[in-house]
Design a protein around this motif. Structure first.
Motif, PDB file in Angstrom:
ATOM      1  N   ALA A 699      20.802 -27.162 -31.859  1.00 35.26           N
ATOM      2  CA  ALA A 699      21.149 -26.208 -30.830  1.00 35.26           C
ATOM      3  C   ALA A 699      22.721 -26.158 -30.628  1.00 35.26           C
ATOM      4  N   ASP A 700      23.286 -25.017 -30.960  1.00 38.22           N
ATOM      5  CA  ASP A 700      24.853 -25.155 -30.919  1.00 38.22           C
ATOM      6  C   ASP A 700      25.345 -23.860 -29.995  1.00 38.22           C
ATOM      7  N   TYR A 701      26.236 -24.340 -29.132  1.00 32.06           N
ATOM      8  CA  TYR A 701      26.976 -23.237 -28.225  1.00 32.06           C
ATOM      9  C   TYR A 701      27.828 -22.498 -29.339  1.00 32.06           C
ATOM     10  N   SER A 702      27.550 -21.099 -28.794  1.00 29.59           N
ATOM     11  CA  SER A 702      28.310 -20.147 -29.835  1.00 29.59           C
ATOM     12  C   SER A 702      29.737 -19.634 -29.218  1.00 29.59           C
ATOM     13  N   GLN A 703      30.740 -19.832 -29.877  1.00 27.66           N
ATOM     14  CA  GLN A 703      32.113 -19.487 -29.234  1.00 27.66           C
ATOM     15  C   GLN A 703      32.393 -19.785 -27.778  1.00 27.66           C
ATOM     16  N   ILE A 704      31.975 -21.072 -27.590  1.00 27.96           N
ATOM     17  CA  ILE A 704      32.065 -21.412 -26.190  1.00 27.96           C
ATOM     18  C   ILE A 704      33.110 -21.648 -25.725  1.00 27.96           C
ATOM     19  N   GLU A 705      34.458 -21.838 -26.477  1.00 25.86           N
ATOM     20  CA  GLU A 705      35.866 -21.764 -25.920  1.00 25.86           C
ATOM     21  C   GLU A 705      36.148 -20.335 -25.745  1.00 25.86           C
ATOM     22  N   LEU A 706      36.007 -19.321 -26.280  1.00 26.77           N
ATOM     23  CA  LEU A 706      36.438 -18.225 -26.181  1.00 26.77           C
ATOM     24  C   LEU A 706      35.778 -17.532 -24.918  1.00 26.77           C
ATOM     25  N   ARG A 707      34.494 -17.788 -24.687  1.00 22.34           N
ATOM     26  CA  ARG A 707      33.828 -17.544 -23.441  1.00 22.34           C
ATOM     27  C   ARG A 707      34.426 -18.247 -22.092  1.00 22.34           C
ATOM     28  N   ILE A 708      34.661 -19.415 -22.471  1.00 21.34           N
ATOM     29  CA  ILE A 708      35.512 -20.287 -21.251  1.00 21.34           C
ATOM     30  C   ILE A 708      36.962 -19.194 -20.949  1.00 21.34           C
ATOM     31  N   MET A 709      37.535 -19.133 -22.336  1.00 17.55           N
ATOM     32  CA  MET A 709      38.663 -18.111 -22.170  1.00 17.55           C
ATOM     33  C   MET A 709      38.584 -16.804 -21.247  1.00 17.55           C
ATOM     34  N   ALA A 710      37.440 -16.197 -21.687  1.00 18.59           N
ATOM     35  CA  ALA A 710      37.164 -15.117 -20.801  1.00 18.59           C
ATOM     36  C   ALA A 710      37.133 -15.138 -19.209  1.00 18.59           C
ATOM     37  N   LEU A 712      38.136 -17.772 -17.652  1.00 16.46           N
ATOM     38  CA  LEU A 712      39.463 -18.151 -16.724  1.00 16.46           C
ATOM     39  C   LEU A 712      40.613 -17.211 -16.700  1.00 16.46           C
ATOM     40  N   SER A 713      40.665 -16.343 -17.839  1.00 12.39           N
ATOM     41  CA  SER A 713      41.424 -14.973 -17.791  1.00 12.39           C
ATOM     42  C   SER A 713      40.886 -13.850 -17.004  1.00 12.39           C
ATOM     43  N   GLN A 714      39.721 -13.909 -17.061  1.00 11.82           N
ATOM     44  CA  GLN A 714      38.958 -12.602 -16.114  1.00 11.82           C
ATOM     45  C   GLN A 714      39.512 -11.335 -16.859  1.00 11.82           C
ATOM     46  N   ASP A 715      39.883 -11.628 -18.194  1.00 13.32           N
ATOM     47  CA  ASP A 715      40.306 -10.425 -19.037  1.00 13.32           C
ATOM     48  C   ASP A 715      39.166  -9.219 -19.102  1.00 13.32           C
ATOM     49  N   LYS A 716      39.213  -8.009 -18.830  1.00 12.88           N
ATOM     50  CA  LYS A 716      38.287  -7.080 -18.601  1.00 12.88           C
ATOM     51  C   LYS A 716      37.616  -6.820 -20.167  1.00 12.88           C
ATOM     52  N   SER A 717      38.472  -6.556 -21.092  1.00 13.33           N
ATOM     53  CA  SER A 717      37.867  -6.573 -22.271  1.00 13.33           C
ATOM     54  C   SER A 717      36.865  -7.531 -23.010  1.00 13.33           C
ATOM     55  N   ALA A 723      29.558  -9.768 -22.065  1.00 12.27           N
ATOM     56  CA  ALA A 723      28.512  -9.447 -21.460  1.00 12.27           C
ATOM     57  C   ALA A 723      27.481  -8.526 -22.226  1.00 12.27           C
ATOM     58  N   ASN A 724      28.095  -7.782 -23.193  1.00  9.85           N
ATOM     59  CA  ASN A 724      27.102  -6.876 -23.960  1.00  9.85           C
ATOM     60  C   ASN A 724      26.822  -7.505 -25.136  1.00  9.85           C
ATOM     61  N   ASP A 725      27.090  -8.801 -25.227  1.00 13.20           N
ATOM     62  CA  ASP A 725      26.669  -9.630 -26.552  1.00 13.20           C
ATOM     63  C   ASP A 725      27.224  -8.997 -27.644  1.00 13.20           C
ATOM     64  N   LYS A 726      28.490  -8.643 -27.881  1.00  7.73           N
ATOM     65  CA  LYS A 726      29.278  -7.864 -28.959  1.00  7.73           C
ATOM     66  C   LYS A 726      29.696  -9.176 -29.923  1.00  7.73           C
ATOM     67  N   ASP A 727      29.840  -8.776 -31.201  1.00  8.16           N
ATOM     68  CA  ASP A 727      30.822  -9.705 -31.940  1.00  8.16           C
ATOM     69  C   ASP A 727      32.038  -9.634 -31.671  1.00  8.16           C
ATOM     70  N   SER A 734      38.951  -4.388 -33.810  1.00  4.57           N
ATOM     71  CA  SER A 734      38.815  -3.249 -33.523  1.00  4.57           C
ATOM     72  C   SER A 734      39.962  -2.763 -32.712  1.00  4.57           C
ATOM     73  N   GLU A 735      40.189  -3.728 -31.505  1.00  2.00           N
ATOM     74  CA  GLU A 735      41.178  -3.601 -30.476  1.00  2.00           C
ATOM     75  C   GLU A 735      42.585  -3.740 -31.356  1.00  2.00           C
ATOM     76  N   ILE A 736      42.876  -4.563 -32.057  1.00  2.00           N
ATOM     77  CA  ILE A 736      44.300  -4.836 -32.618  1.00  2.00           C
ATOM     78  C   ILE A 736      44.665  -3.481 -33.682  1.00  2.00           C
ATOM     79  N   LEU A 737      43.654  -3.162 -34.431  1.00  2.00           N
ATOM     80  CA  LEU A 737      43.806  -2.349 -35.309  1.00  2.00           C
ATOM     81  C   LEU A 737      43.502  -0.885 -35.113  1.00  2.00           C
TER      82      LEU A 737
END
Length: 924
Positions: A699-710, A712-717, A723-727, A734-737
Motif C-alpha cells: 500500500a503506497d501513498y501516491s504523490q504524497i509530497e505533491l499533495r502536501i505542496m498543494a 501548503l501552497s493552497q495553489d488553486k490549479s 480534487a478531480n483526481d487528474k494526472d 499542459s499548463e507549461i506548454l
C-alpha cells in the motif's frame, strides 16, 4: 583604590566579535539560535579575567553608524563585507552576558572602539598605571609603551615595544607612519601605491616619520633599497593619499569621555541572571562551574535557592554534585523490597543490559530501575566471570517483575524503549504503560541534535556519564558486559536508569510548554515506537535460494563487465579502486576533471561519473559495475546471512531518529535503499516473499509530497487537479506548454514530472537541464512557466525561506520542527542549501507524520482481528507492506486503503495505490 601593579584591562570587543565568529564552530542552542560567537567572546574574556584578576576593566564595542573617519574618507572600510547574518543576533546576548558578569561596557558614537581604548590607555599612562589592551588589531600597536602592552587572546602572545619591532619592523611610535605608507587593505586605507611592507620598513629605518620623508625627498634616491629611483616620484604623486592615510590610521587619544578609569571598576556578578543566560544559550558546563564557584576566580560557591531561575530539580542537584545511591540487588529481600517500590510508584525508569544490540536475539545480562533521582537499583541476571557473586535466578526475577512491567497503570520511562520492549518480549514479557522515551523526547525537541544518553546527559544535565567503552574496555581489550564485575556494572547500569529518569523530567518540562510538540510526541512518536517494535519482531520472509542464484548471476556479470572495462580502457585495472579509476579516466583518457577531492585529486564520485556518463562510455560502464557490486555486497550476499535461525525471517531495525525530517530509516538490512526503478532492484524485491497461504499487499501513498505542496501552497490549479483526481504530471505539462492534456506526449509528461518533483527539492535550471537532457535555457523556461501557472507554489517557497530566516526553523503540519542553523549563513552555498531544506522539509516531514499516523491506525485495526490474519512486515518510504491470508485479500485491501487515505486530513484527498502478489515486486 586602583593599583599600579594590577593592569587596567581594555578589551577590543569589536575585534573579539569577528575573531570568535570565524574561529568557533557554528554552535546553536536548543532553539536553533546561533551561539558560536557568544561562546568565543565570553570564553576569551573569561580567560583574561582568570589570568589577571583585574579590579578595573572595560569592554569596548564600535557604536552603530560610522565614525569621523567615514566623513573624511567615505571609502574607509568600504571593502569590508557586511556583518554576517548569523553574527548580528549574537551581539545583544554578548552585551547582556557581559553586563551580568559585572563588566563595564562602552559604545561611544562618532568614534571607533580603538579611539575609546586609545584615550583610556593614554589617560591611565599619565596616571602611571599599567594597561593591558586585548585585541587582534595591528593598529593598536601604535599605543604600546612602557606602561601599555597588547595581548592577543587567540594565541596568548604579549606585544611590548620589542615585540612591535620584531613583528612590524618598526617601533610603536612609527606604526602610524608605517600604516600610512603601506596602507591597510582591511580598513581600505590607501597608502602609497607601490610601497609595501619591506619598503615602508626601509624608509622608516632611514627617516623619522612621513613628514621627515617628504622634507628629504632628494635623499630617497641614495638609499640602497629596491626601486629607490622611482620611489621618489611615487611619493610625490601620492602625497595627499599618504597624508590622508596617516590621518585615518591615527588612533584618537583625546575622545571626550564622561567617566575616568577609576569608574571602570568590576561590579558584583549577577549569579541568577548569568545562570539563566547560560541555560538559555546552552552553556551548561559554565552554569555548573558558576554555581560551584569555578567560573571566575573571585567567585565563591553559591547556595542553591528554590527561587533561582534554573529551577528544575535535576539541574540543581547535578550542579551540586549530589551523591548517588545505587544498589546491586543480590538477595530475595532486596528484590521484594524493590518490586514493592515499583508497584507503589506512579512511574519509574528502567533499562536493560544485554549481550547484543540485536533486539531479536539479545540475552538479558541485567535490568535496572529508578523511581527517584539519584536512587536506582541494578539486578544482575547472567554475569559470567571468575568470582561472580551469587545472582538471583533470572526466572524468579522476571516472574516477580512481570506483573509490574505489564501493568498499564504504572507509567514507564526508557531510553530507546523499542529495544527494551523487544528484549523483554524475548522472555515472554509484554511491557505495557511505556509512556515516555527520552530519546524520542529529545528528537521531537530538536532533531538536529544527538540523542544518545551520553550526549543528552551532558547537554541537559551537565553530567558526564560512564560510557559503555569505559566500562567494557580494559587495557585496550574489549569485553562483553556480562564479563564485567557486577560492582562496576551496577554503577553503569543504575546510572543509565537514573539519568533516564532525570532526562525525562528535564525534557518533559520543556516539551509541555509547546502543545504541538507534546501532541507530536504523545500521539505519533511514542505509540509508533511500539508499533515498530512489533513489526521488527515479526520480520519478513526472504527466499535465500533465489538470492544465492542471483548472487551467482551478478558475479558472472561483474566478471564480464570488468573484462569489457579493461578492453575499453586498454589495460587492466581494478574498477573498485578510485586511484586506478582516476589514472584511467583523467590521466590516460584525458576526460575533463569536473570536481576535486579535498586533497586535490580528480573526484570519481557517483555524481561526477554520472555527469561524465552522459558523454563517455567508460564512466557509464564503471557506474554499472559499481551498482552491481553494491547489490551483491549489500543484498544478495548479505541478506541470506541475516536470516534468523529462530524463525527463518529477516528482522530489520527501524530507526526513529535517523533523519532530521522525521522520516524513518532502517539498517541491518537497509530496506530504504533497495533500488526500485531498475531491473536489478526488482530482482532483490522478488526475494521478499509471502509464506504459504498468504499474499503480499503493498500500500503506497501516491504523490504524497505533491499533495502536501498543494495543501501548503493552497495553489488553486494544484488543488483543482488533485480534487478531480487528474494526472498531475500531465496537467503540469499542459499548463507549461499551453496545450490540451490529451495532446501531451509521454516525453512531455516525463519532463513535467521532473519539474514537479525537482522544484520541491530546490532543483536549479542547470540541474533540471541535466536531468531531462535539454539546454539550460529551455529548462529555465519550464521553471518560469511553472511558477507562472502555479503562483501559489512560488509564494509558499518565498514565505518558507523568509520564515525560516526569521525564526531559525520550519514546521510540518503536525508541528514537527526542523532547525536550520545555516539559514542566515554568509556562505551562499550553505544558505541556499538551508533554503532548499526550508521549502522541502515541511513536505518530507509531513509525509513522515502521515505514514507514521497510518501505521499506528493500521496497527490498532490489526489488533482487533484474529491473530495471524494479517501482519505488517515492512515500511519503506511512503509504502507499507503486509502479509495477508489469501482468502482475506479483497476485504483487507479495501480496509487498508480506507485507513491510510483517511488517517490525516489535507485540503486535497490522499490517494493510496494497493497491489497484491506472491512477492514484494509483484505487489509493488
Amino acid at each position: 583604590m586602583m593599583s599600579n601593579k594590577t593592569p587596567i584591562i581594555l578589551i577590543d570587543g569589536s575585534s573579539y566579535l569577528y575573531r570568535a565568529f570565524f574561529a568557533c564552530p557554528p554552535l546553536t542552542n536548543a532553539k536553533g539560535e546561533p551561539t558560536g560567537a557568544i561562546f568565543g567572546v565570553i570564553n576569551m574574556i573569561r580567560s583574561l579575567l582568570n589570568q589577571y584578576n583585574p579590579t578595573h576593566i572595560a569592554v569596548v564595542f564600535d557604536a552603530k553608524g560610522g565614525s569621523f573617519r567615514n566623513e573624511i574618507y567615505p571609502e574607509y572600510k568600504a571593502t569590508r563585507e557586511a556583518m554576517p547574518e548569523n553574527l548580528r543576533p549574537q551581539i545583544e546576548p554578548i552585551h547582556t552576558i557581559l553586563k551580568a558578569m559585572g563588566l563595564p561596557l562602552l559604545c561611544i558614537e562618532g568614534v571607533e572602539a580603538d579611539d575609546v581604548i586609545g584615550t583610556l590607555a593614554r589617560q591611565a599612562e599619565r596616571e602611571n598605571l599599567e594597561v593591558l589592551i586585548s585585541t587582534g588589531d595591528k593598529d593598536m600597536a601604535q599605543l604600546v609603551s612602557n606602561k601599555i602592552t597588547l595581548i592577543n587572546t587567540m594565541n596568548n602572545t604579549i606585544l611590548d615595544s620589542k615585540g612591535v619591532i620584531d613583528k612590524f619592523g618598526v617601533p610603536p611610535e612609527k606604526i602610524i607612519d608605517y600604516l600610512a605608507l603601506r596602507g591597510d587593505s582591511s580598513d581600505n586605507i590607501p597608502g602609497v601605491p607601490g610601497v609595501g611592507e619591506k619598503t615602508a620598513q626601509s624608509l622608516l629605518a632611514e627617516f623619522d616619520s612621513i613628514k621627515d620623508i617628504y622634507n628629504r625627498l632628494d635623499d630617497i634616491e641614495k638609499l640602497s633599497i629596491r626601486g629607490a629611483k622611482s620611489l621618489k616620484q611615487k611619493l610625490i604623486d601620492n602625497q595627499k593619499e599618504a597624508e590622508l592615510s596617516y590621518l585615518l590610521a591615527t588612533i584618537k587619544t583625546d575622545v571626550k569621555l564622561d567617566f575616568t578609569n577609576e569608574q571602570l571598576m568590576v561590579s558584583n556578578i549577577d549569579i541568577n541572571a548569568l545562570a539563566q543566560l547560560f541555560d538559555n544559550y546552552g552553556f551548561h558546563r559554565w552554569q555548573k562551574e558558576l554555581i560551584a564557584g569555578n567560573f571566575l576566580k573571585q567567585l565563591s560557591p553559591v547556595e542553591i535557592k528554590d527561587d533561582m531561575p534554573f529551577d528544575t530539580q535535576s539541574d540543581r542537584s547535578s550542579l551540586e554534585n549530589k551523591k548517588t545511591d545505587y544498589q546491586c540487588i543480590l538477595t530475595h529481600e532486596q528484590l521484594d523490597n524493590w518490586v514493592d517500590k515499583l508497584k507503589n510508584s506512579q512511574q519509574f525508569a528502567f533499562d536493560t543490559e544485554t549481550n547484543s544490540v540485536d533486539h531479536v536475539h539479545a540475552k538479558l545480562v541485567g535490568i535496572s530501575f529508578c523511581i527517584k533521582s539519584y536512587q536506582a537499583a541494578y539486578i544482575p541476571l547472567s554475569h559470567h566471570y571468575l568470582g561472580v557473586p551469587k545472582q538471583l535466578s533470572i526466572d524468579e526475577v522476571l516472574t516477580k517483575l512481570k506483573p509490574v512491567l505489564e501493568d498499564p497503570a504504572i507509567k514507564k520511562i526508557a531510553q530507546n524503549a523499542k529495544f527494551d520492549y523487544s528484549v523483554l518480549a524475548n522472555y515472554g514479557i509484554t511491557v505495557q504503560g511505556i509512556a515516555f522515551d527520552t530519546m524520542l523526547e529529545s528528537y521531537v525537541l530538536n532533531s538536529t541534535e544527538r540523542h544518545d544518553m551520553d550526549s543528552m546527559a551532558k547537554r541537559y544535565l551537565n553530567h558526564k556519564t560512564i560510557t559503555y567503552d569505559e566500562l567494557t574496555k580494559i587495557d585496550k581489550k574489549q569485553f562483553s558486559i556480562d564479563e564485567i564485575e557486577v560492582e562496576k556494572t551496577t554503577q553503569y547500569a543504575a546510572e543509565d536508569a537514573d539519568i533516564t529518569f532525570q532526562l525525562h523530567n528535564k525534557l518533559w518540562s520543556i516539551l509541555e510548554k509547546n502543545e504541538k510538540l507534546t501532541k507530536l510526541f504523545s500521539d505519533i512518536e511514542m505509540p509508533l515506537a511500539l508499533v515498530l517494535a512489533e513489526m521488527e519482531r515479526t520480520g519478513v520472509l526472504v527466499d535465500a535460494k533465489l538470492l544465492n542464484e542471483y548472487s551467482q548471476e551478478i558475479s558472472q556479470q561483474l566478471q564480464e563487465t570488468e573484462a569489457q572495462l579493461q578492453l575499453f580502457a586498454g589495460e587492466k585495472f581494478n574498477p573498485a579502486s578510485p586511484k586506478q579509476i582516476q589514472a584511467i579516466l583523467f590521466d590516460k583518457h584525458q576526460l575533463p576533471v569536473l570536481k576535486k577531492t579535498p586533497k586535490g585529486d580528480p573526484s570519481t564520485s557517483e555524481e561526477v561519473l554520472s555527469e561524465l556518463a552522459n558523454e563517455y562510455e567508460l564512466p557509464r560502464m564503471i557506474l554499472f559495475y559499481r551498482g552491481l557490486a553494491k547489490l551483491k555486497n549489500t543484498y544478495t550476499d548479505k541478506l541470506p546471512l541475516m536470516i534468523s535461525s529462530k524463525d527463518g525471517r529477516i528482522h530489520t531495525n527501524y530507526n526513529q531518529i535517523g533523519t532530521i525530517t522525521g522520516r524513518l530509516s532502517s539498517n541491518d538490512p537497509n530496506l530504504q535503499n533497495i533500488p526500485v526503478r531498475n531491473q536489478e532492484g526488482r530482482r532483490i524485491r522478488q526475494a521478499f516473499i509471502a509464506p504459504k497461504g498468504y499474499k503480499i499487499i503493498s500500500a503506497d501513498y501516491s504523490q504524497i509530497e505533491l499533495r502536501i505542496m498543494a495543501h501548503l501552497s493552497q495553489d488553486k490549479s494544484l488543488l483543482n487537479a488533485f480534487a478531480n483526481d487528474k494526472d498531475i504530471h500531465r496537467v503540469t505539462a499542459s499548463e507549461i506548454l499551453g496545450k490540451n492534456e490529451s495532446e501531451v506526449t509521454s516525453e512531455e509528461r516525463r519532463r513535467a514530472k521532473a519539474v514537479n518533483f525537482g522544484l520541491i527539492y530546490g532543483m536549479s535550471a542547470f540541474g533540471l537541464s541535466k536531468q531531462i537532457n535539454v539546454p539550460r535555457k529551455e529548462a529555465q523556461f519550464y521553471i518560469d512557466r511553472y511558477f507562472e501557472r502555479y503562483p501559489g507554489v512560488q509564494q509558499y517557497m518565498e514565505e518558507a525561506r523568509h520564515l525560516a530566516a526569521e525564526q531559525g526553523y520550519v514546521e510540518t503540519l503536525s508541528g514537527r520542527r526542523l532547525y536550520l542553523s545555516k539559514i542566515t549563513s554568509t556562505s551562499g552555498i550553505e544558505r541556499r542549501g538551508a533554503e532548499r531544506a526550508a521549502i522541502n522539509a515541511p513536505m518530507q516531514g509531513t509525509a513522515a507524520d502521515i505514514i507514521k499516523t497510518a501505521m499506528i491506525k493500521v496497527s490498532e485495526w490489526i489488533k482487533s482481528l484474529p491473530v495471524g490474519n494479517i501482519r505488517m512486515v515492512m515500511q519503506v518510504h511512503d509504502e507499507l507492506v503486509f502479509e495477508v491470508k489469501e482468502e482475506l485479500i479483497d476485504q483487507y485491501c479495501t480496509e487498508i486503503k480506507l485507513i491510510m487515505e483517511n488517517c490525516y486530513q489535507l485540503s486535497v484527498p490522499l490517494k493510496v495505490d494497493v497491489g497484491v502478489g506472491n512477492n514484494w515486486d509483484e505487489a509493488h
